[in-house]
Design a protein around this motif. Structure first.
Motif, PDB file in Angstrom:
ATOM      1  N   LEU A   1       5.055   6.215  -1.496  1.00 47.62           N
ATOM      2  CA  LEU A   1       4.881   4.773  -1.337  1.00 47.62           C
ATOM      3  C   LEU A   1       3.510   4.338  -1.840  1.00 47.62           C
ATOM      4  CD1 LEU A   1       5.856   2.032  -0.276  1.00 47.62           C
ATOM      5  CD2 LEU A   1       4.967   2.689   1.974  1.00 47.62           C
ATOM      6  N   LEU A   2       2.482   5.106  -1.518  1.00 49.08           N
ATOM      7  CA  LEU A   2       1.129   4.783  -1.976  1.00 49.08           C
ATOM      8  C   LEU A   2       1.055   4.786  -3.503  1.00 49.08           C
ATOM      9  CD1 LEU A   2      -1.863   4.222  -1.320  1.00 49.08           C
ATOM     10  CD2 LEU A   2      -2.215   6.704  -1.224  1.00 49.08           C
ATOM     11  N   ARG A   3       1.718   5.739  -4.140  1.00 52.00           N
ATOM     12  CA  ARG A   3       1.750   5.786  -5.605  1.00 52.00           C
ATOM     13  C   ARG A   3       2.424   4.544  -6.181  1.00 52.00           C
ATOM     14  NH1 ARG A   3       0.780  10.915  -8.017  1.00 52.00           N
ATOM     15  NH2 ARG A   3       0.353  12.514  -6.451  1.00 52.00           N
ATOM     16  N   ARG A   4       3.506   4.097  -5.531  1.00 46.98           N
ATOM     17  CA  ARG A   4       4.181   2.882  -6.010  1.00 46.98           C
ATOM     18  C   ARG A   4       3.269   1.672  -5.864  1.00 46.98           C
ATOM     19  NH1 ARG A   4       8.887   5.322  -3.538  1.00 46.98           N
ATOM     20  NH2 ARG A   4       8.698   4.046  -1.644  1.00 46.98           N
ATOM     21  N   TRP A   5       2.557   1.583  -4.751  1.00 46.60           N
ATOM     22  CA  TRP A   5       1.617   0.471  -4.538  1.00 46.60           C
ATOM     23  C   TRP A   5       0.493   0.505  -5.569  1.00 46.60           C
ATOM     24  CZ3 TRP A   5       0.677   0.440   1.504  1.00 46.60           C
ATOM     25  CH2 TRP A   5       1.826  -0.050   2.133  1.00 46.60           C
ATOM     26  N   LEU A   6      -0.028   1.692  -5.822  1.00 42.65           N
ATOM     27  CA  LEU A   6      -1.143   1.826  -6.759  1.00 42.65           C
ATOM     28  C   LEU A   6      -0.704   1.508  -8.188  1.00 42.65           C
ATOM     29  CD1 LEU A   6      -4.143   2.705  -6.948  1.00 42.65           C
ATOM     30  CD2 LEU A   6      -3.324   5.023  -7.390  1.00 42.65           C
ATOM     31  N   GLY A   7       0.514   1.889  -8.526  1.00 45.42           N
ATOM     32  CA  GLY A   7       1.015   1.661  -9.876  1.00 45.42           C
ATOM     33  C   GLY A   7       1.376   0.216 -10.154  1.00 45.42           C
ATOM     34  N   ARG A   8       1.580  -0.552  -9.077  1.00 44.58           N
ATOM     35  CA  ARG A   8       1.978  -1.956  -9.239  1.00 44.58           C
ATOM     36  C   ARG A   8       1.193  -2.817  -8.241  1.00 44.58           C
ATOM     37  NH1 ARG A   8       6.115  -5.549  -7.535  1.00 44.58           N
ATOM     38  NH2 ARG A   8       6.806  -6.913  -9.230  1.00 44.58           N
ATOM     39  N   PRO A   9      -0.094  -3.040  -8.491  1.00 43.27           N
ATOM     40  CA  PRO A   9      -0.925  -3.817  -7.547  1.00 43.27           C
ATOM     41  C   PRO A   9      -0.449  -5.259  -7.441  1.00 43.27           C
ATOM     42  CG  PRO A   9      -2.144  -3.314  -9.572  1.00 43.27           C
ATOM     43  CD  PRO A   9      -0.874  -2.548  -9.637  1.00 43.27           C
ATOM     44  N   LEU A  10      -0.251  -5.722  -6.215  1.00 40.85           N
ATOM     45  CA  LEU A  10       0.341  -7.030  -5.967  1.00 40.85           C
ATOM     46  C   LEU A  10      -0.655  -8.175  -6.147  1.00 40.85           C
ATOM     47  CD1 LEU A  10       2.503  -6.352  -2.782  1.00 40.85           C
ATOM     48  CD2 LEU A  10       3.241  -6.399  -5.175  1.00 40.85           C
ATOM     49  N   ARG A  11      -0.106  -9.372  -6.358  1.00 42.92           N
ATOM     50  CA  ARG A  11      -0.894 -10.594  -6.395  1.00 42.92           C
ATOM     51  C   ARG A  11      -0.706 -11.433  -5.127  1.00 42.92           C
ATOM     52  NH1 ARG A  11      -0.596 -13.184 -12.468  1.00 42.92           N
ATOM     53  NH2 ARG A  11      -1.030 -11.284 -13.644  1.00 42.92           N
ATOM     54  N   ASP A  12       0.171 -11.003  -4.254  1.00 48.00           N
ATOM     55  CA  ASP A  12       0.497 -11.756  -3.042  1.00 48.00           C
ATOM     56  C   ASP A  12      -0.645 -11.626  -2.032  1.00 48.00           C
ATOM     57  OD1 ASP A  12       1.472 -12.745  -0.641  1.00 48.00           O
ATOM     58  OD2 ASP A  12       3.502 -11.985  -0.971  1.00 48.00           O
ATOM     59  N   HIS A  13      -1.462 -12.667  -1.920  1.00 50.23           N
ATOM     60  CA  HIS A  13      -2.641 -12.605  -1.052  1.00 50.23           C
ATOM     61  C   HIS A  13      -2.254 -12.476   0.426  1.00 50.23           C
ATOM     62  CE1 HIS A  13      -5.921 -13.513  -3.942  1.00 50.23           C
ATOM     63  NE2 HIS A  13      -4.907 -14.012  -4.646  1.00 50.23           N
ATOM     64  N   ILE A  14      -1.128 -13.055   0.810  1.00 49.14           N
ATOM     65  CA  ILE A  14      -0.702 -12.977   2.211  1.00 49.14           C
ATOM     66  C   ILE A  14      -0.381 -11.535   2.591  1.00 49.14           C
ATOM     67  CG2 ILE A  14       1.062 -13.668   3.862  1.00 49.14           C
ATOM     68  CD1 ILE A  14       1.288 -16.327   2.362  1.00 49.14           C
ATOM     69  N   LEU A  15       0.425 -10.861   1.753  1.00 50.65           N
ATOM     70  CA  LEU A  15       0.786  -9.476   2.045  1.00 50.65           C
ATOM     71  C   LEU A  15      -0.435  -8.566   1.973  1.00 50.65           C
ATOM     72  CD1 LEU A  15       2.806  -7.313   2.690  1.00 50.65           C
ATOM     73  CD2 LEU A  15       3.486  -7.242   0.293  1.00 50.65           C
ATOM     74  N   ILE A  16      -1.302  -8.794   0.997  1.00 51.15           N
ATOM     75  CA  ILE A  16      -2.523  -7.989   0.887  1.00 51.15           C
ATOM     76  C   ILE A  16      -3.375  -8.136   2.146  1.00 51.15           C
ATOM     77  CG2 ILE A  16      -4.709  -7.744  -0.362  1.00 51.15           C
ATOM     78  CD1 ILE A  16      -3.148  -8.596  -2.901  1.00 51.15           C
ATOM     79  N   SER A  17      -3.523  -9.369   2.622  1.00 56.50           N
ATOM     80  CA  SER A  17      -4.306  -9.621   3.847  1.00 56.50           C
ATOM     81  C   SER A  17      -3.675  -8.946   5.054  1.00 56.50           C
ATOM     82  CB  SER A  17      -4.422 -11.125   4.092  1.00 56.50           C
ATOM     83  OG  SER A  17      -5.144 -11.756   3.060  1.00 56.50           O
ATOM     84  N   GLU A  18      -2.339  -8.964   5.125  1.00 57.27           N
ATOM     85  CA  GLU A  18      -1.654  -8.308   6.239  1.00 57.27           C
ATOM     86  C   GLU A  18      -1.891  -6.800   6.222  1.00 57.27           C
ATOM     87  OE1 GLU A  18       2.432  -9.408   6.039  1.00 57.27           O
ATOM     88  OE2 GLU A  18       2.142 -11.353   7.009  1.00 57.27           O
ATOM     89  N   ARG A  19      -1.890  -6.207   5.037  1.00 54.83           N
ATOM     90  CA  ARG A  19      -2.160  -4.768   4.930  1.00 54.83           C
ATOM     91  C   ARG A  19      -3.590  -4.467   5.365  1.00 54.83           C
ATOM     92  NH1 ARG A  19       0.539  -3.315  -0.992  1.00 54.83           N
ATOM     93  NH2 ARG A  19       2.729  -3.501  -0.355  1.00 54.83           N
ATOM     94  N   HIS A  20      -4.555  -5.268   4.903  1.00 52.41           N
ATOM     95  CA  HIS A  20      -5.962  -5.061   5.290  1.00 52.41           C
ATOM     96  C   HIS A  20      -6.131  -5.197   6.798  1.00 52.41           C
ATOM     97  CE1 HIS A  20      -7.654  -6.101   1.029  1.00 52.41           C
ATOM     98  NE2 HIS A  20      -7.012  -4.943   1.072  1.00 52.41           N
ATOM     99  N   GLN A  21      -5.470  -6.196   7.391  1.00 57.26           N
ATOM    100  CA  GLN A  21      -5.558  -6.415   8.834  1.00 57.26           C
ATOM    101  C   GLN A  21      -4.983  -5.230   9.601  1.00 57.26           C
ATOM    102  OE1 GLN A  21      -3.500  -9.942  10.151  1.00 57.26           O
ATOM    103  NE2 GLN A  21      -4.195  -9.757  12.264  1.00 57.26           N
ATOM    104  N   ALA A  22      -3.868  -4.696   9.109  1.00 60.09           N
ATOM    105  CA  ALA A  22      -3.252  -3.543   9.767  1.00 60.09           C
ATOM    106  C   ALA A  22      -4.174  -2.327   9.719  1.00 60.09           C
ATOM    107  CB  ALA A  22      -1.914  -3.223   9.105  1.00 60.09           C
ATOM    108  N   VAL A  23      -4.758  -2.078   8.555  1.00 65.83           N
ATOM    109  CA  VAL A  23      -5.672  -0.937   8.415  1.00 65.83           C
ATOM    110  C   VAL A  23      -6.904  -1.121   9.294  1.00 65.83           C
ATOM    111  CG1 VAL A  23      -7.182   0.293   6.809  1.00 65.83           C
ATOM    112  CG2 VAL A  23      -4.873  -0.355   6.094  1.00 65.83           C
ATOM    113  N   ALA A  24      -7.463  -2.341   9.288  1.00 60.99           N
ATOM    114  CA  ALA A  24      -8.652  -2.623  10.106  1.00 60.99           C
ATOM    115  C   ALA A  24      -8.360  -2.401  11.588  1.00 60.99           C
ATOM    116  CB  ALA A  24      -9.119  -4.055   9.862  1.00 60.99           C
ATOM    117  N   THR A  25      -7.174  -2.782  12.040  1.00 61.58           N
ATOM    118  CA  THR A  25      -6.797  -2.599  13.436  1.00 61.58           C
ATOM    119  C   THR A  25      -6.677  -1.123  13.780  1.00 61.58           C
ATOM    120  OG1 THR A  25      -5.609  -4.708  13.444  1.00 61.58           O
ATOM    121  CG2 THR A  25      -5.033  -3.126  15.163  1.00 61.58           C
TER     122      THR A  25
END
Length: 304
Positions: free
Chosen positions: A191-215
């Motif tokens: 999954l990480l490889r798929r994310w790295l190979g196709r970096p998203l532009r969706d700021h909402i989803l990116i923020s949700e991922r950052h929030q999850a990691v920070a938590t």
């Protein structure tokens, strides 16, 4: 075939093994990619040889299906190319095969009705997989649409020069993925490889991922999570083998153990109040009845 392998010993544990089909019309292309061992089908469309080369570099397929009337030099020199009759890419045949596969009246629910080139390629994939496996594909239950505007576009040369997964001189050591991949499971690594190979532009989803990691970092639960996840087998590929009726008793033991861990995993992440983690939490189902059935049916340590 190289793109339809499901046996654990023949697959790279942390990398998707992809079968893709490409339909070309003039300068436009439709591409369908099937992760056969994981039951994941994606479709996309693009324009131009440069965009096509970028997708081939990103996906690095094990096998490529193209029509016999295609004379594109970029495709002809790729490894694992299989030539198919043009009618295998027919859109009407593709719609029939896909609606039958997903048991739907049409494909509107997947948001891909307008992607006729990609659907033609997907139809070819389904037909090829059923033909080579001599069986249906019950583990393939959905279709994912990828659109270029949803992700940052990286051309083939840029991907190679950034050394995301492979070095220019060969090998994968000292690449970006080798540095950041501390995932506990092979499923997470893919999954990480798929994310790295196709970096998203969706700021909402990116923020949700950052929030999850920070938590997870703030609560120090990531260590407990990794310990728990490391004991889970590759459920994604096990489920695919079960669907294809090629699973062995050891696969079922791995599935049983993974199901046994789910309640503990759910209990661990329930207090984490972030949208993404809560969404994942809601997807963890109660599979206690299945676990009991597996406990009765399969020995603790089967021979195979």
């Amino acid at each position: 075939t190289p793109g339809t392998v499901t046996e654990e010993a023949l697959l790279e544990e942390r990398r998707d093994n992809l079968l893709i089909a490409i339909k070309l019309v003039a300068d436009n292309f439709g591409l369908a990619a099937l992760n056969f061992a994981g039951g994941r089908l994606t479709v996309l469309e693009g324009q131009g040889n440069e965009a096509l080369a970028a997708e081939l570099e990103r996906l690095r397929p094990a096998e490529i299906l193209i029509s016999e009337d295609v004379h594109n030099e970029l495709l002809r020199v790729q490894r694992g190319v299989r030539i198919r009759a043009p009618w295998h890419f027919d859109i009407d045949n593709a719609r029939r095969l896909l609606t039958k596969q997903f048991e739907t009246r049409d494909l509107a629910g997947f948001g891909c009705e307008d992607l006729t080139l990609a659907l033609g390629a997907a139809g070819c994939l389904i037909q090829y997989a059923e033909e080579t496996q001599r069986s249906s594909l019950p583990h393939l239950r959905t279709l994912i649409v990828e659109r270029h505007e949803d992700a940052i576009l990286l051309d083939a040369a840029t991907r190679r020069n950034l050394e995301l997964e492979n070095r220019l001189t060969g090998g994968s050591d000292h690449t970006l993925i080798s540095v950041i991949d501390n995932t506990a499971t092979a499923m997470g690594s893919r999954l990480l490889r798929r994310w790295l190979g196709r970096p998203l532009r969706d700021h909402i989803l990116i923020s949700e991922r950052h929030q999850a990691v920070a938590t997870l970092v703030a609560t120090h639960l990531y260590n407990d999570l990794q310990t728990l996840l490391r004991s889970i087998s590759d459920l994604e590929r096990i489920i695919a083998r079960i669907g294809l009726k090629t699973a062995r008793p050891r696969d079922l033991v791995g599935l049983r153990h993974g199901i046994t861990i789910l309640p503990e995993l759910k209990q661990l992440i329930t207090p984490l109040n972030t949208p993404l983690i809560q969404h994942l939490n809601e997807q963890i189902a109660d599979l206690s009845l299945l676990r009991q059935r597996l406990e009765k049916a399969i020995a603790e340590n089967p021979a195979t």
